[in-house]
Design a protein around this motif. Structure first.
Motif, PDB file in Angstrom:
ATOM      1  N   PRO A 203      -4.152  -8.586   0.527  1.00  0.00           N
ATOM      2  CA  PRO A 203      -4.344  -8.522   1.974  1.00  0.00           C
ATOM      3  C   PRO A 203      -3.119  -7.985   2.718  1.00  0.00           C
ATOM      4  O   PRO A 203      -3.254  -7.269   3.715  1.00  0.00           O
ATOM      5  N   ALA A 204      -1.921  -8.336   2.243  1.00  0.00           N
ATOM      6  CA  ALA A 204      -0.700  -7.878   2.909  1.00  0.00           C
ATOM      7  C   ALA A 204      -0.597  -6.356   2.866  1.00  0.00           C
ATOM      8  O   ALA A 204      -0.235  -5.713   3.864  1.00  0.00           O
ATOM      9  N   VAL A 205      -0.921  -5.776   1.729  1.00  0.00           N
ATOM     10  CA  VAL A 205      -0.858  -4.325   1.588  1.00  0.00           C
ATOM     11  C   VAL A 205      -1.849  -3.657   2.538  1.00  0.00           C
ATOM     12  O   VAL A 205      -1.535  -2.667   3.206  1.00  0.00           O
ATOM     13  N   TRP A 206      -3.059  -4.217   2.609  1.00  0.00           N
ATOM     14  CA  TRP A 206      -4.073  -3.651   3.501  1.00  0.00           C
ATOM     15  C   TRP A 206      -3.590  -3.684   4.954  1.00  0.00           C
ATOM     16  O   TRP A 206      -3.741  -2.702   5.704  1.00  0.00           O
ATOM     17  N   ALA A 207      -3.011  -4.800   5.366  1.00  0.00           N
ATOM     18  CA  ALA A 207      -2.561  -4.945   6.749  1.00  0.00           C
ATOM     19  C   ALA A 207      -1.504  -3.901   7.098  1.00  0.00           C
ATOM     20  O   ALA A 207      -1.570  -3.249   8.156  1.00  0.00           O
ATOM     21  N   VAL A 208      -0.538  -3.708   6.196  1.00  0.00           N
ATOM     22  CA  VAL A 208       0.545  -2.759   6.463  1.00  0.00           C
ATOM     23  C   VAL A 208       0.026  -1.324   6.420  1.00  0.00           C
ATOM     24  O   VAL A 208       0.444  -0.472   7.223  1.00  0.00           O
ATOM     25  N   MET A 209      -0.908  -1.027   5.519  1.00  0.00           N
ATOM     26  CA  MET A 209      -1.488   0.318   5.475  1.00  0.00           C
ATOM     27  C   MET A 209      -2.169   0.661   6.796  1.00  0.00           C
ATOM     28  O   MET A 209      -2.048   1.783   7.297  1.00  0.00           O
ATOM     29  N   LEU A 210      -2.879  -0.296   7.354  1.00  0.00           N
ATOM     30  CA  LEU A 210      -3.545  -0.060   8.637  1.00  0.00           C
ATOM     31  C   LEU A 210      -2.528   0.155   9.753  1.00  0.00           C
ATOM     32  O   LEU A 210      -2.723   1.014  10.624  1.00  0.00           O
ATOM     33  N   VAL A 211      -1.422  -0.600   9.713  1.00  0.00           N
ATOM     34  CA  VAL A 211      -0.367  -0.427  10.713  1.00  0.00           C
ATOM     35  C   VAL A 211       0.213   0.980  10.635  1.00  0.00           C
ATOM     36  O   VAL A 211       0.399   1.658  11.667  1.00  0.00           O
ATOM     37  N   LEU A 212       0.487   1.455   9.422  1.00  0.00           N
ATOM     38  CA  LEU A 212       1.045   2.795   9.244  1.00  0.00           C
ATOM     39  C   LEU A 212       0.067   3.873   9.715  1.00  0.00           C
ATOM     40  O   LEU A 212       0.458   4.850  10.359  1.00  0.00           O
TER      41      LEU A 212
ATOM     42  N   LEU B 238     -13.732   2.947  -0.905  1.00  0.00           N
ATOM     43  CA  LEU B 238     -14.092   3.908   0.139  1.00  0.00           C
ATOM     44  C   LEU B 238     -13.176   3.756   1.349  1.00  0.00           C
ATOM     45  O   LEU B 238     -12.679   4.751   1.898  1.00  0.00           O
ATOM     46  N   ALA B 239     -12.919   2.514   1.743  1.00  0.00           N
ATOM     47  CA  ALA B 239     -12.047   2.262   2.891  1.00  0.00           C
ATOM     48  C   ALA B 239     -10.611   2.706   2.606  1.00  0.00           C
ATOM     49  O   ALA B 239      -9.948   3.304   3.460  1.00  0.00           O
ATOM     50  N   PHE B 240     -10.131   2.429   1.376  1.00  0.00           N
ATOM     51  CA  PHE B 240      -8.762   2.811   1.012  1.00  0.00           C
ATOM     52  C   PHE B 240      -8.589   4.328   1.065  1.00  0.00           C
ATOM     53  O   PHE B 240      -7.600   4.834   1.602  1.00  0.00           O
ATOM     54  N   CYS B 241      -9.548   5.052   0.484  1.00  0.00           N
ATOM     55  CA  CYS B 241      -9.465   6.514   0.489  1.00  0.00           C
ATOM     56  C   CYS B 241      -9.514   7.059   1.914  1.00  0.00           C
ATOM     57  O   CYS B 241      -8.836   8.040   2.245  1.00  0.00           O
ATOM     58  N   LEU B 242     -10.324   6.425   2.754  1.00  0.00           N
ATOM     59  CA  LEU B 242     -10.420   6.852   4.147  1.00  0.00           C
ATOM     60  C   LEU B 242      -9.090   6.680   4.858  1.00  0.00           C
ATOM     61  O   LEU B 242      -8.603   7.598   5.531  1.00  0.00           O
TER      62      LEU B 242
END
Length: 476
Positions: free
Chosen positions: A183-192, A277-281
């Motif tokens: 979850p932490a990685v996902w949160a930071v990816m969205l911030v970037l 799919l979400a990660f690639c997007l």
């Protein structure tokens, strides 16, 4: 389950069927967030996104590929849930009690190589952050050790040691790390992604990047077709599916700890087609936004973070990329190599012992850094050989044995899976034939068309599985 008089040459506490099944859907989901959210995974996702040419093409190609991955992972995952055994033990049913060491060592070799490659990638993210300091930049440029920058070696050693700390208490520690890191990685990816989209002032899917720039930027992805063409979309889906070839073999190393098949399916559903799919997007949007901001295609995330004006954001990005890469290294490489190496001498090598051996091998490889040279083609060659292994194992479990397996016999030298002195000749014939068409012919000859290599894993699965089924037809 309780084993009856297991042979010491085939059994230790780590290789025994899982006694505790605590992993719910969330933990299975985080196996996949840990697996794909890495520097290498981001690079591949961004490359494939750009190769699709449009958002609709991306959804079709990556979506179909992710659904196939979900189906295949559920197949091997169910076998892990039902038997409770890791990959090298499950392989005994088709390759023989001792013959299973061959596919296990093939997987271990790939794991050791990529263990070093992923560790180097995580170290590179830290270096990209540290050289923002003039003093460390000078140190990086002037001081060398074993043919590399001393700063690079220090960062490699730090990341290398951090992974040993994560794994030292066994698989439960791995689960807890995943449950936090995913979850932490996902949160930071969205911030970037949001930061770059706001900075660029536009939200797009790569349509503004010129075609010649796309072709040049995605050349390293191994797909030669024109971005957006049908051939490119087919290759994108195939490449995305093949990216998980190693984990098709050893996903049962994790699914064996799942509470039940429902938890496995739920975790796989959210962790694979939805998450992938979400990660690639996000990777694609971040890459295209970075192009608008910096005027160049930056497929490696540490290249993007190195350009941030905000030091805080750069620190956050570098640490997140490092943690994400640690996650995939533990999941895809450390755990697999630990079980596979332990399987060769169960009475002498434990799970942790096997993992330490793999880690030491990667450290020994560092001075040569084969992951930075043409040696990667060697790993791809061996990797394509994992296709026949997967085909043989799935045909054996689902078609020959109808999903029913005597788990206790997997740990008996003179039991059902002894075959010919512990080796199953028919499995190795099928493996050899599959290897010819998946690896040998496309790598060492020009008999087959150039595009064949993109689909080598699929050929290996089909040929290896078909030959094995033909040889075993009518047998249990």
């Amino acid at each position: 389950m309780q084993l009856t008089n297991p042979s010491p040459s085939l059994h230790n506490e780590d290789l025994a069927p899982a006694a505790e099944r605590k992993w719910g859907a969330f933990s299975i989901f985080n196996v996949w967030t840990s697996d794909v959210h890495s520097l290498w995974g981001y690079y591949l996702a961004a490359s494939l996104f750009l190769l699709c040419g449009s958002f609709l093409n991306f959804v079709i190609a990556i979506g179909i590929g992710s659904l196939v991955i979900f189906f295949l992972m559920t197949l091997v995952g169910n076998a892990g849930v039902r038997t409770g055994v890791p990959f090298p033990v499950l392989a005994r049913a088709s390759f023989g009690t001792f013959g299973a060491n061959v596919p296990a060592l093939v997987r271990a070799i790939v794991a050791c190589f990529w263990y070093g490659a992923q560790t180097a990638a995580a170290a590179g993210a830290l270096v990209a952050l540290l050289v923002r300091s003039p003093g460390l930049l000078e140190f990086h440029q002037t001081s060398t050790f074993l043919g590399h920058s001393s700063l690079t070696f220090i960062c490699f050693l730090v990341v290398w040691a951090a992974q040993l700390v994560i794994i030292q208490n066994g698989m439960e520690t791995v689960r807890r790390f995943q449950d936090w890191a995913g979850p932490a990685v996902w949160a930071v990816m969205l911030v970037l992604a949001i930061y770059l989209v706001v900075k660029s002032g536009t939200f797009s899917f790569g349509s503004e990047i010129p075609q010649d720039v796309l072709v040049q930027a995605t050349a390293g992805a191994g797909v030669t077709a024109t971005p957006g063409s049908f051939a490119a979309l087919a290759a994108v889906a195939a490449t995305w599916i093949t990216y998980f070839a190693a984990l098709y073999l050893n996903f049962c190393d994790f699914s064996r700890y799942a509470k039940d098949e429902k938890a496995l399916r739920t975790g796989n559903l959210w962790g694979l087609p939805v998450n992938l799919l979400a990660f690639c997007l996000v990777a694609g949007v971040t890459t295209t936004a970075a192009y608008s901001v910096y005027g160049e295609v930056l497929l490696h995330p540490e290249q993007i973070s190195a350009k941030f004006d905000s030091l805080t954001l750069s620190i956050l990005a570098a640490l997140t990329f490092a943690v994400a890469t640690l996650g995939i290294n533990v999941v895809a490489n450390f755990v697999s190599a630990a079980f596979d190496i332990s399987n060769t001498f169960p009475s002498k090598i434990s799970f942790k012992g096997g993992g330490y051996i793999a880690a030491i091998i990667s450290l020994i490889l560092f001075p040569w850094s084969p992951w930075e040279t043409g040696a990667a083609s060697f790993v791809n060659f061996i990797g394509s050989g994992m296709g026949p292994i997967f085909g043989i194992m799935m045909v054996d479990y689902y078609l020959i044995r109808q999903g029913k397996l005597d788990v206790n016999a997997l740990y008996q030298e003179d039991g059902e899976f002894r075959f010919q002195n512990g080796w199953h000749g028919k499995a190795f014939i099928a493996f050899g034939v599959g290897l010819v068409f998946s690896s040998l012919l496309p790598t060492f000859t020009t008999i087959l068309p150039a595009w064949w290599g993109t689909y080598g894993w699929f050929v290996g699965v089909a040929v290896g599985g078909a030959v094995y089924f033909a040889l075993r037809s009518g047998q249990k």
